[in-house]
Design a protein around this motif. Structure first.
Motif, PDB file in Angstrom:
ATOM      1  N   ARG A 154       0.837  -1.201   0.000  1.00 51.19           N
ATOM      2  CA  ARG A 154       0.000   0.000   0.000  1.00 51.19           C
ATOM      3  C   ARG A 154       0.871   1.250   0.000  1.00 51.19           C
ATOM      4  O   ARG A 154       0.626   2.188  -0.737  1.00 51.19           O
ATOM      5  N   TRP A 155       1.869   1.268   0.871  1.00 52.43           N
ATOM      6  CA  TRP A 155       2.871   2.325   0.923  1.00 52.43           C
ATOM      7  C   TRP A 155       4.248   1.659   0.933  1.00 52.43           C
ATOM      8  O   TRP A 155       4.367   0.463   1.166  1.00 52.43           O
ATOM      9  N   MET A 156       5.269   2.450   0.749  1.00 56.22           N
ATOM     10  CA  MET A 156       6.608   1.866   0.685  1.00 56.22           C
ATOM     11  C   MET A 156       7.040   1.251   2.001  1.00 56.22           C
ATOM     12  O   MET A 156       7.752   0.245   2.030  1.00 56.22           O
ATOM     13  N   PHE A 157       6.607   1.866   3.099  1.00 51.13           N
ATOM     14  CA  PHE A 157       6.967   1.352   4.419  1.00 51.13           C
ATOM     15  C   PHE A 157       5.726   1.103   5.276  1.00 51.13           C
ATOM     16  O   PHE A 157       5.755   1.228   6.492  1.00 51.13           O
ATOM     17  N   GLY A 158       4.630   0.755   4.607  1.00 55.41           N
ATOM     18  CA  GLY A 158       3.408   0.399   5.316  1.00 55.41           C
ATOM     19  C   GLY A 158       2.537   1.566   5.718  1.00 55.41           C
ATOM     20  O   GLY A 158       1.394   1.374   6.145  1.00 55.41           O
ATOM     21  N   ARG A 159       3.054   2.772   5.593  1.00 56.11           N
ATOM     22  CA  ARG A 159       2.318   3.997   5.902  1.00 56.11           C
ATOM     23  C   ARG A 159       2.953   5.113   5.081  1.00 56.11           C
ATOM     24  O   ARG A 159       4.089   4.966   4.622  1.00 56.11           O
ATOM     25  N   PRO A 160       2.254   6.215   4.862  1.00 59.92           N
ATOM     26  CA  PRO A 160       2.807   7.269   4.015  1.00 59.92           C
ATOM     27  C   PRO A 160       4.031   7.925   4.635  1.00 59.92           C
ATOM     28  O   PRO A 160       4.026   8.308   5.812  1.00 59.92           O
ATOM     29  N   THR A 161       5.092   8.064   3.840  1.00 64.44           N
ATOM     30  CA  THR A 161       6.320   8.717   4.292  1.00 64.44           C
ATOM     31  C   THR A 161       6.845   9.628   3.191  1.00 64.44           C
ATOM     32  O   THR A 161       6.332   9.649   2.068  1.00 64.44           O
ATOM     33  N   LEU A 162       7.900  10.334   3.532  1.00 62.57           N
ATOM     34  CA  LEU A 162       8.562  11.217   2.578  1.00 62.57           C
ATOM     35  C   LEU A 162       8.916  10.489   1.292  1.00 62.57           C
ATOM     36  O   LEU A 162       8.762  11.040   0.193  1.00 62.57           O
ATOM     37  N   ALA A 175       4.822   6.845 -16.141  1.00 65.44           N
ATOM     38  CA  ALA A 175       3.624   6.094 -16.533  1.00 65.44           C
ATOM     39  C   ALA A 175       2.951   6.715 -17.740  1.00 65.44           C
ATOM     40  O   ALA A 175       2.455   5.994 -18.627  1.00 65.44           O
ATOM     41  N   PHE A 176       2.931   8.038 -17.810  1.00 63.33           N
ATOM     42  CA  PHE A 176       2.181   8.694 -18.871  1.00 63.33           C
ATOM     43  C   PHE A 176       2.985   8.878 -20.148  1.00 63.33           C
ATOM     44  O   PHE A 176       2.469   9.458 -21.116  1.00 63.33           O
ATOM     45  N   TRP A 181       0.917   0.862 -22.133  1.00 61.26           N
ATOM     46  CA  TRP A 181       2.018  -0.070 -21.869  1.00 61.26           C
ATOM     47  C   TRP A 181       2.248  -0.219 -20.368  1.00 61.26           C
ATOM     48  O   TRP A 181       2.369  -1.328 -19.846  1.00 61.26           O
ATOM     49  N   PHE A 182       2.267   0.896 -19.652  1.00 62.93           N
ATOM     50  CA  PHE A 182       2.512   0.879 -18.208  1.00 62.93           C
ATOM     51  C   PHE A 182       1.461   0.030 -17.494  1.00 62.93           C
ATOM     52  O   PHE A 182       1.787  -0.749 -16.587  1.00 62.93           O
ATOM     53  N   ASP A 183       0.215   0.156 -17.900  1.00 63.42           N
ATOM     54  CA  ASP A 183      -0.880  -0.502 -17.188  1.00 63.42           C
ATOM     55  C   ASP A 183      -0.868  -2.027 -17.326  1.00 63.42           C
ATOM     56  O   ASP A 183      -1.527  -2.714 -16.541  1.00 63.42           O
ATOM     57  N   VAL A 184      -0.137  -2.556 -18.297  1.00 65.18           N
ATOM     58  CA  VAL A 184      -0.102  -4.019 -18.448  1.00 65.18           C
ATOM     59  C   VAL A 184       1.206  -4.627 -17.934  1.00 65.18           C
ATOM     60  O   VAL A 184       1.419  -5.836 -18.077  1.00 65.18           O
ATOM     61  N   GLN A 185       2.029  -3.818 -17.288  1.00 64.84           N
ATOM     62  CA  GLN A 185       3.253  -4.361 -16.707  1.00 64.84           C
ATOM     63  C   GLN A 185       2.924  -5.107 -15.406  1.00 64.84           C
ATOM     64  O   GLN A 185       1.924  -4.818 -14.747  1.00 64.84           O
ATOM     65  N   PRO A 186       3.791  -6.050 -15.015  1.00 66.73           N
ATOM     66  CA  PRO A 186       3.504  -6.874 -13.824  1.00 66.73           C
ATOM     67  C   PRO A 186       3.870  -6.172 -12.525  1.00 66.73           C
ATOM     68  O   PRO A 186       4.678  -6.670 -11.734  1.00 66.73           O
ATOM     69  N   GLN A 191       1.099  -0.013  -9.432  1.00 67.18           N
ATOM     70  CA  GLN A 191       0.008   0.593 -10.193  1.00 67.18           C
ATOM     71  C   GLN A 191      -1.121   1.044  -9.269  1.00 67.18           C
ATOM     72  O   GLN A 191      -1.673   2.149  -9.445  1.00 67.18           O
ATOM     73  N   ASP A 192      -1.452   0.247  -8.265  1.00 65.87           N
ATOM     74  CA  ASP A 192      -2.486   0.657  -7.309  1.00 65.87           C
ATOM     75  C   ASP A 192      -2.041   1.880  -6.511  1.00 65.87           C
ATOM     76  O   ASP A 192      -2.848   2.780  -6.233  1.00 65.87           O
ATOM     77  N   TRP A 193      -0.784   1.891  -6.130  1.00 64.96           N
ATOM     78  CA  TRP A 193      -0.192   3.017  -5.368  1.00 64.96           C
ATOM     79  C   TRP A 193      -0.287   4.299  -6.175  1.00 64.96           C
ATOM     80  O   TRP A 193      -0.721   5.344  -5.670  1.00 64.96           O
ATOM     81  N   LEU A 194       0.072   4.233  -7.452  1.00 62.37           N
ATOM     82  CA  LEU A 194      -0.002   5.411  -8.309  1.00 62.37           C
ATOM     83  C   LEU A 194      -1.447   5.828  -8.536  1.00 62.37           C
ATOM     84  O   LEU A 194      -1.770   7.026  -8.446  1.00 62.37           O
ATOM     85  N   GLU A 195      -2.334   4.888  -8.827  1.00 58.04           N
ATOM     86  CA  GLU A 195      -3.721   5.245  -9.117  1.00 58.04           C
ATOM     87  C   GLU A 195      -4.400   5.876  -7.909  1.00 58.04           C
ATOM     88  O   GLU A 195      -5.197   6.813  -8.045  1.00 58.04           O
ATOM     89  N   ALA A 196      -4.103   5.367  -6.716  1.00 57.61           N
ATOM     90  CA  ALA A 196      -4.683   5.973  -5.511  1.00 57.61           C
ATOM     91  C   ALA A 196      -4.181   7.402  -5.333  1.00 57.61           C
ATOM     92  O   ALA A 196      -4.940   8.293  -4.934  1.00 57.61           O
TER      93      ALA A 196
END
Length: 223
Positions: A154-162, A175-176, A181-186, A191-196
Motif C-alpha cells: 500500500r505504501w513503501m513502508f506500510g504507511r505514508p512517508t517522505l 507512466a504517462f 504499456w505501463f498498465d499491463v506491466q507486472p 500501479q495501485d499506489w499510483l492510481e490511488a
C-alpha cells in the motif's frame, strides 16, 4: 488508501499573507509537484508564483541559482532543490509523520532521483539522445519500478512517508509516457499506489491551475 488527507479550502488570493515565503513553481514539473506536496502536508503557507518555463520572470532568475523550479525564497534563505524544500516544510510541521521513515527511504529517493530519473528522461525525451536506444532506457527505468513494486505494501513502508511522495511524481511522469504499456506491466502494487495517488484530493489540490505570475500580481496563498 489512507494518508492522503482532505485539503483545506483555498482562500482568495487577496487575503494571502504578503510576507509569506515565496515558492516559484511549475504545475507539471515533478520536482515542483513534490515540493508542493510537502508544503501542503505541512500546512505551511507560502505565496505561490506559477512560472512558465519558456518565459521565466526576472525576479525568479534573480532568486534561483539554477533557474529551475521549485525555488523557495524565505526571509533568510533561498532553497533551490526540491527535496530540500520538502524537508524545510516538514521540519516546520509534519502532522502526517512523513519524516518518521527508515533510513532506507533516503536510499530509495536517491535511486529515484538518480538512475531512474536519468532513464526516464532518456525514454520520454528520446529525440534528445539519438545515440541511445529508448527501449534499453525504458528497461533500465523498469528495473527500478519492479524493485519498487516489491517494496510497496500500500505504501513503501506500510504507511505514508517522505519517500512515497518524493518518488510518486516521477512514477506518474514515467507512466504517462505510454500509459497503455505501463498498465499491463507486472507491477500491481505499484500501479495501485499510483492510481490511488492520482485519485486523491491531495493530488487534486496541488494540481490546481494558476495563471502565470507576473510582477505586481497579488500574492496567491498556498496551500
Amino acid at each position: 488508501m489512507t494518508g492522503l488527507h482532505t485539503p483545506s479550502p483555498a482562500l482568495p488570493a487577496d487575503v494571502a499573507d504578503p510576507s509569506s515565503p515565496i515558492l516559484y513553481s511549475f504545475r507539471r514539473c515533478p520536482y515542483a509537484m513534490r515540493a508542493r506536496l510537502a508544503v501542503a502536508s505541512a500546512g505551511v503557507e507560502v505565496s505561490l508564483r506559477e512560472v512558465v518555463l519558456r518565459d521565466k520572470p526576472a525576479a525568479f532568475l534573480e532568486a534561483s541559482p539554477s533557474g529551475t523550479v521549485p525555488c523557495l525564497v524565505t526571509s533568510d534563505a533561498v532553497i533551490d532543490e526540491s527535496l530540500d524544500v520538502m524537508l524545510w516544510a516538514l521540519q516546520i510541521h509534519d502532522p502526517d509523520g512523513w519524516l518518521d521513515m527508515p533510513e532506507a527511504g533516503y536510499d530509495w529517493i536517491a535511486r529515484g532521483d538518480g538512475s531512474f530519473k536519468q532513464a526516464l528522461d532518456r525514454t520520454k525525451y528520446a529525440q534528445r539522445y539519438p545515440e541511445l536506444d529508448p527501449v534499453e532506457q525504458r528497461a533500465k527505468a523498469s528495473a527500478f519500478l519492479s524493485d519498487l513494486d516489491s517494496q510497496i505494501d500500500r505504501w513503501m513502508f506500510g504507511r505514508p512517508t517522505l519517500a512515497d511522495f518524493a518518488i510518486l511524481p516521477f512514477v506518474r511522469q514515467f507512466a504517462f509516457i505510454d500509459k497503455d504499456w505501463f498498465d499491463v506491466q507486472p507491477w500491481p502494487r505499484l500501479q495501485d499506489w499510483l492510481e490511488a495517488f492520482l485519485a486523491s484530493e491531495r493530488f487534486g489540490q496541488i494540481m490546481e491551475k494558476y495563471p502565470q505570475w507576473v510582477e505586481g500580481d497579488a500574492p496567491v496563498r498556498f496551500p
